[in-house]
Design a protein around this motif. Structure first.
Motif, short mmCIF file in Angstrom:
data_model
loop_
_atom_site.label_atom_id
_atom_site.label_comp_id
_atom_site.label_asym_id
_atom_site.label_seq_id
_atom_site.Cartn_x
_atom_site.Cartn_y
_atom_site.Cartn_z
N ARG A 199 15.13 4.32 -1.83
CA ARG A 199 13.99 4.12 -0.92
C ARG A 199 14.46 3.49 0.39
O ARG A 199 13.87 2.53 0.90
CB ARG A 199 12.93 3.24 -1.59
N VAL A 200 15.49 4.08 0.94
CA VAL A 200 16.11 3.54 2.17
C VAL A 200 15.10 3.47 3.30
O VAL A 200 15.07 2.50 4.08
CB VAL A 200 17.32 4.42 2.58
N VAL A 243 5.38 -15.33 -1.58
CA VAL A 243 4.31 -14.72 -0.79
C VAL A 243 4.23 -13.25 -1.21
O VAL A 243 5.22 -12.51 -1.12
CB VAL A 243 4.56 -14.83 0.73
N GLU A 244 3.07 -12.83 -1.71
CA GLU A 244 2.86 -11.44 -2.11
C GLU A 244 2.22 -10.70 -0.94
O GLU A 244 1.11 -11.04 -0.50
CB GLU A 244 1.94 -11.38 -3.34
N LEU A 245 2.91 -9.68 -0.43
CA LEU A 245 2.46 -9.00 0.77
C LEU A 245 1.20 -8.17 0.53
O LEU A 245 0.96 -7.66 -0.57
CB LEU A 245 3.56 -8.08 1.31
N ASP A 246 0.43 -8.04 1.60
CA ASP A 246 -0.74 -7.15 1.56
C ASP A 246 -0.28 -5.70 1.51
O ASP A 246 0.88 -5.37 1.81
CB ASP A 246 -1.60 -7.36 2.82
N ALA A 247 -1.19 -4.83 1.15
CA ALA A 247 -0.90 -3.39 1.13
C ALA A 247 -0.85 -2.87 2.57
O ALA A 247 -1.80 -3.04 3.33
CB ALA A 247 -1.96 -2.66 0.33
N GLY A 279 6.47 5.19 1.10
CA GLY A 279 5.43 4.76 0.17
C GLY A 279 5.79 3.59 -0.73
O GLY A 279 4.91 3.05 -1.42
N PHE A 280 7.06 3.16 -0.75
CA PHE A 280 7.48 2.07 -1.62
C PHE A 280 8.38 1.09 -0.88
O PHE A 280 9.15 1.51 -0.01
CB PHE A 280 8.22 2.61 -2.86
N VAL A 320 7.43 -0.91 -7.30
CA VAL A 320 8.08 0.41 -7.27
C VAL A 320 8.19 0.91 -8.70
O VAL A 320 8.32 0.11 -9.64
CB VAL A 320 9.49 0.34 -6.64
N PRO A 321 8.15 2.23 -8.92
CA PRO A 321 8.39 2.75 -10.28
C PRO A 321 9.85 2.55 -10.65
O PRO A 321 10.71 2.27 -9.80
CB PRO A 321 8.04 4.24 -10.15
N GLU A 322 10.15 2.70 -11.92
CA GLU A 322 11.51 2.45 -12.40
C GLU A 322 12.53 3.33 -11.69
O GLU A 322 13.67 2.93 -11.45
CB GLU A 322 11.57 2.67 -13.92
N SER A 323 12.11 4.54 -11.33
CA SER A 323 13.03 5.47 -10.66
C SER A 323 13.36 5.02 -9.23
O SER A 323 14.32 5.52 -8.63
CB SER A 323 12.41 6.87 -10.61
#
Length: 238
Positions: A125-126, A182-186, A192-193, A115-118
């Motif tokens: 990003r609820v 575990v790094e999730l797939d896209a 979007g985040f 995610v971006p810093e914002s």
């Protein structure tokens, strides 16, 4: 006939140096073969169908870069923030979230994505905080820490992490977790985040170049040694 007379000291210095350089050449060639096999192994693992991670004791190195399928529920209230950059250099965070598996009952720290810093704080990003039981796929990764002691450390108090310090993260959450991330797939996430698919395989294979460098230095040293011996021998004849 030209006399070859390099002398005792130059010979004493040159011969061991040439032997070492040739040994380094052979070592780099062997390292090249090992790296090719490792890259092939990782590519095959990433292309394979996802499998279930065992609930018992596992060896992280044996599961590194293997595709995993998980079914369970995210604990969004206890997410962790791992500082990271995207490929385009934008700073932000990867969201590490505890995931309790439905059947096994254990907890795995899952990297949901960037995610971006914002968008660091979950309230921004609820819609992306997926509730209930889900099945997700991703890639297992072994933990990692600081490579050098002088590097800055993570700030657990502010929940900002600089390294994949799995044990420290587990202690911070006061839970027992599986010994791999575990790094999730896209996948499509509402809002979007976090943006999944952050797995990067970076295994440079420069060993052949290094082998040529060591071999070239050995040849150059031999040539210099021969030329010096011929010049010294000619001087003696005169």
């Amino acid at each position: 006939m030209k006399k070859f007379s390099p002398g005792f000291v130059p010979t004493l210095i040159t011969v061991p140096c040439v032997v070492i350089l040739l040994a380094l050449t052979v070592w780099q060639v062997n390292r090249y073969s090992w790296k090719v096999d490792l890259i092939d192994q990782i590519n095959n693992q990433l292309a394979a169908a996802p499998v279930t991670l065992p609930a018992g004791e596992i060896v992280p190195e044996e599961w590194h870069y293997r595709r995993i399928s998980l079914t369970g529920e995210f604990d969004h209230d206890n997410e962790l923030h791992l500082f990271a950059h995207t490929e385009k250099g934008r700073s932000g965070f990867q969201i590490i979230t505890p995931f309790k598996r439905s059947d096994e009952g254990d907890i795995i720290l899952v990297n949901r994505g960037w995610v971006p810093e914002s968008k660091k704080e979950p309230q921004t990003r609820v819609e992306g905080q997926i509730p209930g039981e889900v099945t997700v796929t991703g890639v297992a990764r072994k933990p990692w820490g600081k490579s050098w002691s002088f590097l800055p450390g993570s700030n657990a108090e502010d929940n900002v992490w600089l390294y994949g310090e799995l044990s420290e993260m587990a202690d911070h959450l006061n839970v027992k977790v599986a010994p791999v991330f575990v790094e999730l797939d896209a996948i499509d996430i509402p809002g979007g985040f976090p943006r999944g698919g952050q797995t990067r395989v970076s295994l440079p294979n420069n060993h052949i170049q290094y082998a040529f460098t060591w071999f070239g230095l050995a040849i150059a040293l031999i040539v210099i040694y021969i030329l010096y011996g011929l010049k010294r021998g000619r001087s003696k004849q005169e």
